[in-house]
Design an enzyme around this catalytic site. Structure first.
Site, PDB file in Angstrom:
ATOM      1  CG  HIS A 279      -1.928   1.075   1.297  1.00 24.42           C
ATOM      2  ND1 HIS A 279      -1.615   2.365   1.651  1.00 24.42           N
ATOM      3  CD2 HIS A 279      -3.253   1.060   1.041  1.00 24.42           C
ATOM      4  CE1 HIS A 279      -2.707   3.111   1.613  1.00 24.42           C
ATOM      5  NE2 HIS A 279      -3.714   2.342   1.249  1.00 24.42           N
ATOM      6  NE  ARG A 330      -5.484  -0.589  -1.504  1.00 28.28           N
ATOM      7  CZ  ARG A 330      -6.646  -1.097  -1.108  1.00 28.28           C
ATOM      8  NH1 ARG A 330      -6.723  -2.357  -0.707  1.00 28.28           N
ATOM      9  NH2 ARG A 330      -7.751  -0.368  -1.115  1.00 28.28           N
ATOM     10  CE  LYS A 333      -8.259  -1.343  -4.171  1.00 28.81           C
ATOM     11  NZ  LYS A 333      -9.688  -1.647  -3.931  1.00 28.81           N
ATOM     12  CG  ASP A 336      -6.918   9.508  -3.250  1.00 32.34           C
ATOM     13  OD1 ASP A 336      -6.755  10.738  -3.082  1.00 32.34           O
ATOM     14  OD2 ASP A 336      -7.567   8.812  -2.446  1.00 32.34           O
ATOM     15  CB  CYS A 338      -4.111  11.527  -0.300  1.00 31.24           C
ATOM     16  SG  CYS A 338      -4.493   9.778  -0.538  1.00 31.24           S
ATOM     17  CE1 TYR A 339      -2.215   5.951  -1.190  1.00 31.49           C
ATOM     18  CE2 TYR A 339      -4.120   6.430  -2.566  1.00 31.49           C
ATOM     19  CZ  TYR A 339      -3.550   5.760  -1.502  1.00 31.49           C
ATOM     20  OH  TYR A 339      -4.302   4.905  -0.752  1.00 31.49           O
ATOM     21  CG  ASP A 417      -9.848  10.947  -4.439  1.00 29.66           C
ATOM     22  OD1 ASP A 417      -9.173  10.793  -5.462  1.00 29.66           O
ATOM     23  OD2 ASP A 417     -10.488  10.008  -3.939  1.00 29.66           O
ATOM     24  CG  ASP A 424     -10.596  15.969   2.150  1.00 27.63           C
ATOM     25  OD1 ASP A 424      -9.366  15.959   2.429  1.00 27.63           O
ATOM     26  OD2 ASP A 424     -11.103  15.150   1.365  1.00 27.63           O
ATOM     27  CG  HIS A 427      -7.811  14.282  -0.409  1.00 33.53           C
ATOM     28  ND1 HIS A 427      -8.794  13.737   0.386  1.00 33.53           N
ATOM     29  CD2 HIS A 427      -7.299  13.242  -1.136  1.00 33.53           C
ATOM     30  CE1 HIS A 427      -8.899  12.441   0.155  1.00 33.53           C
ATOM     31  NE2 HIS A 427      -7.997  12.115  -0.770  1.00 33.53           N
TER      32      HIS A 427
END
Length: 491
Positions: A279, A330, A333, A336, A338-339, A417, A424, A427
């Site tokens: 992850h 991952r 997936k 996003d 945040c990654y 995201d 938010d 993020h």
């Protein structure tokens, strides 16, 4: 061209996963329209929103003021409205909200006034909880504790990490501008330093593991997130980061590295615990902790720790999506925002450990896309990390920045995201953090940040302050803390 069918995913079979991926690519595609091809009316709208300077400009801008105004909402300044009632679900995450917003504002060079920073220090002090004697066997019940998610809440590694990072940001500010706030933050860190060490030690979870190579028993020590809580790599990283900033890494490092290595999966990334799925978030935590431990144990690089570096690099670079440009966390997936930090930061940490190879993440092609991003195949431009003016990390930095600017920015302020998701604080923080990582090359071979800046658009106002990829706060805040707390905590 990027944003066209050539870079979209191709699937042999149609499954729910492939349908969601195709839907996400279609969701992002409209945001990749070339500004040059837009009508005057469309460019006027972009200028009105602040996304470009004027109707003749073609460079997308970071909405600094809007993002700053959004992040300030959490700090309850006199001239801002209170948070909506839905935020009651984050009542046990007060230190996190403080860290997310404060770190984002710090990267934007837009810290609030001193009264607000003083209020933050008082709030974090109220989140401190000492561990009772019946919970842990120590002689003095008032000498072990940590930061909880709120007043009188259970001490937790995650909220302790967030609290120490927030206090480090304040303590490392200019004392001439924030004299009282910096003094109070530093005093709180010094006051709780020994108690934190004692509490961390009570979270040890020792186990006898077997070496993968030789079958010999070896010492392995994980840490719980809180008393009777889960044992995973997040706790190891949170404790390592906090201990490193406060100067007592040696006291908690025994068996840590062995536990982290056991969490690497056959894929190459790291799971939260042994035999779990790889992850992006856990991989960031593992690499951040390993970087700190390598220094503590005076090892030269990751290879000496036992990490399968080739598998790790391969897994990380495959997280960048060829069409969207952002990262997923991952295999199979969705992208996003945040990654941007979790995976981008993890790759940057590899540079700190002296990695000198460049891998093809699968997003490179020898072309210039319709947004003006030059994408050159890795096998055509072999380069070392941190020594190339066009980039140098293991991913396409400009492509990642394009995702943040075009897909993650909310035109009302804040980041998200993906386009279909709401903004938010979480993020917002990690989009900005990862954006800073992608802009500033901070490696073992080139550690004076600011000399090389990689920009998707040649706009100086888009450049954020340099962040340290290991600690997720500004580089100068880390240097201040490490320089200050270099003595043993027992002295």
């Amino acid at each position: 061209m990027l944003g066209s069918k050539e870079n979209k995913s191709r699937h042999v079979l149609t499954t729910r996963t492939t349908v969601l991926q195709s839907s996400t690519e279609d969701e992002c595609s409209p945001f990749f329209t070339s500004i040059k091809s837009m009508t005057k009316s469309q460019r006027d709208d972009l200028a009105r929103l602040g996304l470009i300077r004027n109707e003749t400009s073609v460079n997308i801008l970071l909405l600094r003021r809007k993002h700053g105004a959004y992040l300030r909402r959490a700090l309850r300044l006199k001239d801002t409205q209170q948070l909506p009632g839905s935020y009651i679900s984050l009542d046990s995450s007060k230190p996190w909200i403080i860290y997310w917003t404060l770190n984002g504002l710090d990267l934007l060079d837009d810290l609030p006034d001193e009264d607000t920073l003083i209020g933050i220090v008082h709030t974090l002090r109220a989140c401190w909880t000492y561990v009772k004697r019946e919970v842990v066997d120590i002689e003095d019940e008032n000498r072990a504790g940590g930061f909880g998610g709120g007043v009188n809440q259970l001490p937790h590694c995650a909220t302790t990490y967030a609290s120490v990072n927030a206090l480090s940001i304040i303590a490392g500010c200019d004392a001439d501008i924030y004299p009282t706030a910096t003094r109070l933050a530093l005093h709180l860190l010094k006051e709780k330093r020994k108690a934190l060490l004692k509490w961390f030690i009570t979270l040890r979870y020792k186990d006898s593991m077997f070496s993968r190579e030789r079958g010999n028993a070896k010492k392995s020590c994980g840490y719980r997130m809180h008393h009777d809580g889960e044992v995973d790599v997040r706790a190891t990283y949170c404790i390592c980061s906090t201990a490193s900033l406060l100067g007592f890494t040696d006291e908690i490092s025994d068996g840590m590295m062995e536990h982290i290595i056991d969490c690497q999966t056959f894929e190459g990334g790291f799971g939260g615990e042994p035999f779990a799925e790889a992850h992006g978030g856990y991989t960031f935590c593992a690499l951040g902790a390993l970087h700190i431990l390598l220094k503590a144990k005076r090892l030269a690089n990751l290879e000496q720790s036992g990490v399968d570096l080739v598998a790790l690099e391969g897994w990380l670079v495959r997280r960048q999506m060829s069409h969207e440009g952002g990262f997923n966390g991952r295999c199979n997936k969705l992208v996003d925002g945040c990654y941007t930090m979790w995976v981008g930061g993890a790759i940057a940490i590899l540079g700190l450990n002296g990695t000198d190879k460049q891998f093809d993440s699968g997003v490179y092609s020898n072309e210039t896309d319709q947004c003006g991003v030059v994408r050159t195949r890795d096998d055509l431009i072999r380069r070392d990390i941190g020594h190339d003016s066009e980039g140098g990390l293991l991913f396409d930095q400009k492509l990642l920045q394009r995702y943040v600017f075009l897909c993650a920015q909310d035109v009302n302020g804040g980041l998200r995201d993906k386009p279909s998701k709401p903004r938010d604080f979480y993020h917002s923080c990690y989009n900005l953090s990862g954006l800073s990582v992608s802009q500033h090359i901070f490696t073992s071979g080139h550690n004076d940040t600011g000399n090389i800046v990689t920009m998707y658009e040649e706009e100086e106002t888009n450049v954020l302050a340099p962040i340290h990829p290991v600690y997720s706060i500004r580089v100068e805040r880390v240097r201040y803390m490490v320089g200050l707390f270099h003595v043993d905590v027992t002295h």
